[in-house]
Each structure stands twice: as C-alpha cells, then as structure tokens.
Write a protein that holds these residues in place. Structure first.
Motif, PDB file in Angstrom:
ATOM      1  N   LYS A  51       3.205  -0.142   0.107  1.00  0.00           N
ATOM      2  CA  LYS A  51       2.890  -0.105  -1.321  1.00  0.00           C
ATOM      3  C   LYS A  51       1.590  -0.840  -1.647  1.00  0.00           C
ATOM      4  CE  LYS A  51       4.935  -1.405  -5.808  1.00  0.00           C
ATOM      5  NZ  LYS A  51       6.158  -1.940  -6.469  1.00  0.00           N
ATOM      6  N   TYR A  52       1.386  -1.995  -1.014  1.00  0.00           N
ATOM      7  CA  TYR A  52       0.265  -2.847  -1.405  1.00  0.00           C
ATOM      8  C   TYR A  52      -0.916  -2.829  -0.434  1.00  0.00           C
ATOM      9  CZ  TYR A  52       3.371  -4.781  -4.956  1.00  0.00           C
ATOM     10  OH  TYR A  52       4.211  -4.931  -6.036  1.00  0.00           O
ATOM     11  N   ASN A  53      -0.823  -2.064   0.638  1.00  0.00           N
ATOM     12  CA  ASN A  53      -1.929  -2.011   1.591  1.00  0.00           C
ATOM     13  C   ASN A  53      -3.020  -1.072   1.077  1.00  0.00           C
ATOM     14  OD1 ASN A  53      -3.312  -2.691   3.919  1.00  0.00           O
ATOM     15  ND2 ASN A  53      -2.394  -1.049   5.130  1.00  0.00           N
ATOM     16  N   VAL A  54      -3.784  -1.588   0.133  1.00  0.00           N
ATOM     17  CA  VAL A  54      -4.816  -0.818  -0.558  1.00  0.00           C
ATOM     18  C   VAL A  54      -6.169  -1.511  -0.345  1.00  0.00           C
ATOM     19  CG1 VAL A  54      -3.186   0.019  -2.293  1.00  0.00           C
ATOM     20  CG2 VAL A  54      -4.449  -2.120  -2.690  1.00  0.00           C
ATOM     21  N   PRO A  55      -7.265  -0.805  -0.576  1.00  0.00           N
ATOM     22  CA  PRO A  55      -8.572  -1.466  -0.451  1.00  0.00           C
ATOM     23  C   PRO A  55      -8.713  -2.608  -1.448  1.00  0.00           C
ATOM     24  CG  PRO A  55      -8.817   0.920  -0.448  1.00  0.00           C
ATOM     25  CD  PRO A  55      -7.397   0.647  -0.830  1.00  0.00           C
TER      26      PRO A  55
END
Length: 453
Positions: free
Chosen positions: A7-11
């Motif tokens: 869910k939170y592994n974003v740039p």
C-alpha cells in the motif's frame, strides 16, 4: 505488514532537505539572494556553533551501476590539481563575502571517490581550506573511502589533517551482486583498510551496505552481515537501493529491473539485517543507520541532537553548510543552492570569479516550519505543532493526509503531537510526505523519486 508495504511503497523523497530539490522555486531564486542568505546565516551561527563544509570530489576510475551520485569517470589523474585549485578558489569567493574567520566544525569529503586523489593532493586541499579558517574544538572531519583504492598513506595523511572518521562503501560481498553493480572488491580489501584506519587511530569506522540490489537474496544479506561482524565497524549505513535510471547521468542501466528484489521481499532483506545488527549490539539510528553505543551518532540520538542534511545523519549539527565542488549543495537553513553539474562548467565559472551556483530555493517562514517538522520526524520520530512557532496553516489538510496512516496504526496523534511507533519506522518517509506541502500541491506525473520502502 505485507499488505501495508504494498500500500505504501510509493515514490517519495528521502528528506535530506525541505523543500526537496524537485520542488525548489528556481524562478524566484537568484545568486544575490543566496549570498544574502549565506551571509545572514554565517553571522548568526559562526561564533555560536561553527559551520560545516562538504567537498564534492567527483572523479571515479570506474562506473558503479548502483550509484545515483554526480560523478565524472576518468583514469586521468592529472585532473586532480586543477580541480583542487578550483575548489580552493570557490572557498576564497565565500571567504570574501564575510568579515569573520570561519570556524569549521564539520568537514566531509564525498564523491565520486575522494580516494581517487593522491595523498599529496588531499593534503593540499585540506591545508588550503584550513589556511584561513579555525578548526572548532569539537570538530569532526570525515571522508568516504573506496576499499579498493584507499592506501595506508592516504589514511595517515588525512589523520594528520584532523580526520577521525572514515566510511567505506562495501554494498554487498556476493560476487554476482558485485558484478551486476560493477563494484568488485574482496572482503580482504575491506578488512585491510578497516584495520589500517584503526591502527592509525581513527575513532569511527563506518561501512555502507545496500539492500535491494540486483540478484540480491536473503542469503546474500546474511552472508554480508556475518562478514561485517568480523570487522565490527562503529556504525553501519544500511541503505535501500534507490533505482532512478531516469535521472540523467546516473548510469543505473547495467541490469534489468526484473533482477531487483521487490516490495515485501526487499523489505524482508532490511528486517533481516536490522535483527542481525541488533544481535551484534547495534542501535537503530533514524532511518537506514545503525551504531554501536560508543559511537557519536548513538550519543547524539540519546541527547536529541541528531541532525540530518545533504550529508545524511550527523552528530554535529550546524545551521550553515557550504558545499564546494561540482554539483555540491549548500544549506544556510534559510536557503539552498546547488553548483553546476559538470566539471568543465564548474571550473570555468570559478576561474571567472563567479560562485558556480545554478539553482536553489529561498525558504519562506512556512517552509522553515515544515522543514523543522520533517527534520523532527526523520531524526526523532515525533513532532508537535502545539507551540505558536511550530503551527502550520491548514493543519487539517495534513491530518487528512495522515488518516490512512492513523487507521493502519503507523502513526499516533495526541494533543497536537504525532509519534511514530517503532514498528512503523519503515514508513517514516510516507509520514513526512503528509507534511510536505510542496509535494501535495505540485504533484507531478513524471518519475521523480525512488520508492519509499
């Protein structure tokens, strides 16, 4: 945890500054504004705490394909003297802007490969910098050494110049990983330079390791840390590999993206490392760092004096940091500036008597407040806006950005103060992003940052 990572592994930014470089307002920035910002900060801070110097030494004999630094690949060592001459000329340009003698509290040689330079030229550089400066009584001088080309003579020379901390780029001991990132060095080479530093008298030896490299497995990480255990460095940086091949000139195209560990598997590499470090007596410091209790970085954490800037985490906080050399970034607290990114243009501008600055950002009052909140989170995992001088306009906007993180128990809110529990520290960059007004307002569809986890 697996679902949360997905869910939170974003740039997202690594937050060595706020605003982050992609969101600097270059349109309102000028070299004159930067000079005034520098002078104001110097007057405020020089006598009070001293200043920091970062020297960018960009030359490397070979290209490491994991590296996102600004570098210049060459085997021609005759470039050394002209470059050092330019750095000392740039330093003189700054000296001409102030009346007091600078008090240097922190000095760091980064790169590139600082140990590309001969011991004679390294001595010439440091003596030139100190010629018209005072060394602070609590000064900390450090440099980045390449295990394959650092000599005992270089270590001794820099020690004689006041250096007491050295950081060696190890990355991973597995041969397949080393071949993929074009960084071939043996454990014996790392052992030798580590032993030399301790024999000479360096008080802090650091090893840089990276997780998430191409072809890297859990077994690789365990093997690398078990070998590291034999040398027991005073501190360890355990960085997440930042894959940003779209950034011009970084050279991260020596392998396929399918070769990279992804998402929860990559995070598991970190958790394995973290547990192994804990078993060896290392304490986790901020994000990506570990230190023995005898090291100054741990002591700074305990005393709440840990600081973070473009050099990473440091135990020696100064308000003013001057970056010298090609692509180097300076920070006055009230403003940032960055030098031009090629050696040729850098040396041309300095030879004309011009500060080689090509972009920057002057912080307004709100920028400074948000910067302090993000710095608090990155260093101490908590921040508060209960006092008048720490209040942000439209705080509800930021609290709304924190809603999912609150629901997922990754952050706690009480009386205008937020806390990041220990299990949620891997998500600290995501939490900082909720306070990043520039990021929220100016989001771009273009690739900008590496993944946060």
């Amino acid at each position: 945890m697996k679902n949360l990572i997905q869910k939170y592994n974003v740039p997202g930014p690594r937050y060595t500054s706020y605003p982050t470089v992609p969101y600097w307002n270059n349109e309102t920035f000028s070299k004159d504004k930067w000079i005034k910002s520098f002078q104001h900060s110097f007057i405020e801070s020089n006598q009070k705490e001293g200043i920091s110097l970062y020297i960018h030494l960009p030359f490397c004999e070979n290209l490491c394909t994991f590296c996102a630094c600004h570098k210049h690949i060459t085997k021609r060592h005759e470039v050394e003297e002209e470059y050092i001459s330019s750095v000392l000329k740039e330093w003189k340009l700054y000296l001409n802007l102030v009346e007091e003698t600078p008090i240097i509290k922190e000095l760091h040689l980064g790169g590139g490969t600082p140990t590309f330079f001969s011991k004679e030229n390294l001595e010439l550089l440091i003596n030139g910098l100190l010629l018209n400066a005072i060394k602070h009584k609590d000064a900390e001088f450090s440099f980045e050494g390449h295990p394959s080309n650092t000599t005992k003579e270089q270590l001794q020379t820099l020690y004689n110049c006041g250096f007491r901390r050295v950081s060696y780029g190890v990355q991973d001991y597995n041969e397949n990983v080393q071949k993929a990132i074009h960084r071939i060095q043996s454990f014996n080479e790392v052992k030798q330079v580590t032993d030399w530093a301790r024999e000479i008298g360096y008080t802090s030896v650091s090893h840089d390791l990276i997780f998430g490299l191409p072809h890297q497995t859990k077994e690789n990480v365990i093997y690398t840390i078990n070998k590291t255990k034999e040398l027991k460095p005073d501190r360890i940086s355990f960085y997440s590999y930042a894959h940003v091949p779209w950034v011009k000139g970084v050279g991260q195209r020596g392998f396929n993206e399918k070769d990279l560990p992804k998402d929860e598997y990559k995070r598991e590499l970190y958790e394995i490392g973290k547990q192994l470090f804990a078993n060896l007596g290392y304490e986790e410091i901020g994000m990506d760092h570990f230190a023995l209790k005898s090291d100054s970085l741990y002591k700074a954490t305990q005393e709440k004096t840990l600081h973070r800037n473009f050099m990473g985490y440091t135990s020696n906080k100064t308000q003013l940091m001057i970056g010298l050399g090609m692509s180097a970034i300076s920070d006055s607290w009230y403003g940032f500036s960055q030098n031009v990114k090629t050696v040729k243009e850098y040396q041309r501008l300095v030879s004309l008597g011009e500060l080689p600055v090509f972009r920057g950002h002057i912080l307004n009052e709100e920028d400074q407040i948000i910067r302090q909140h993000i710095l608090n989170l990155m260093c101490h995992f908590t921040t508060s806006w209960s006092s008048e001088d720490m209040r942000i306009s439209n705080i509800d906007l930021h609290l709304n950005q924190l809603k999912d993180l609150l629901d997922d128990n990754l952050v706690q809110l009480k009386n205008d103060t937020i806390y990041i529990p220990e299990h949620a520290r891997p998500f600290v960059r995501n939490i900082c992003m909720a306070f990043d007004k520039k990021l929220l307002k100016l989001k771009s569809d273009q690739k900008t940052f590496s993944l946060t986890i």
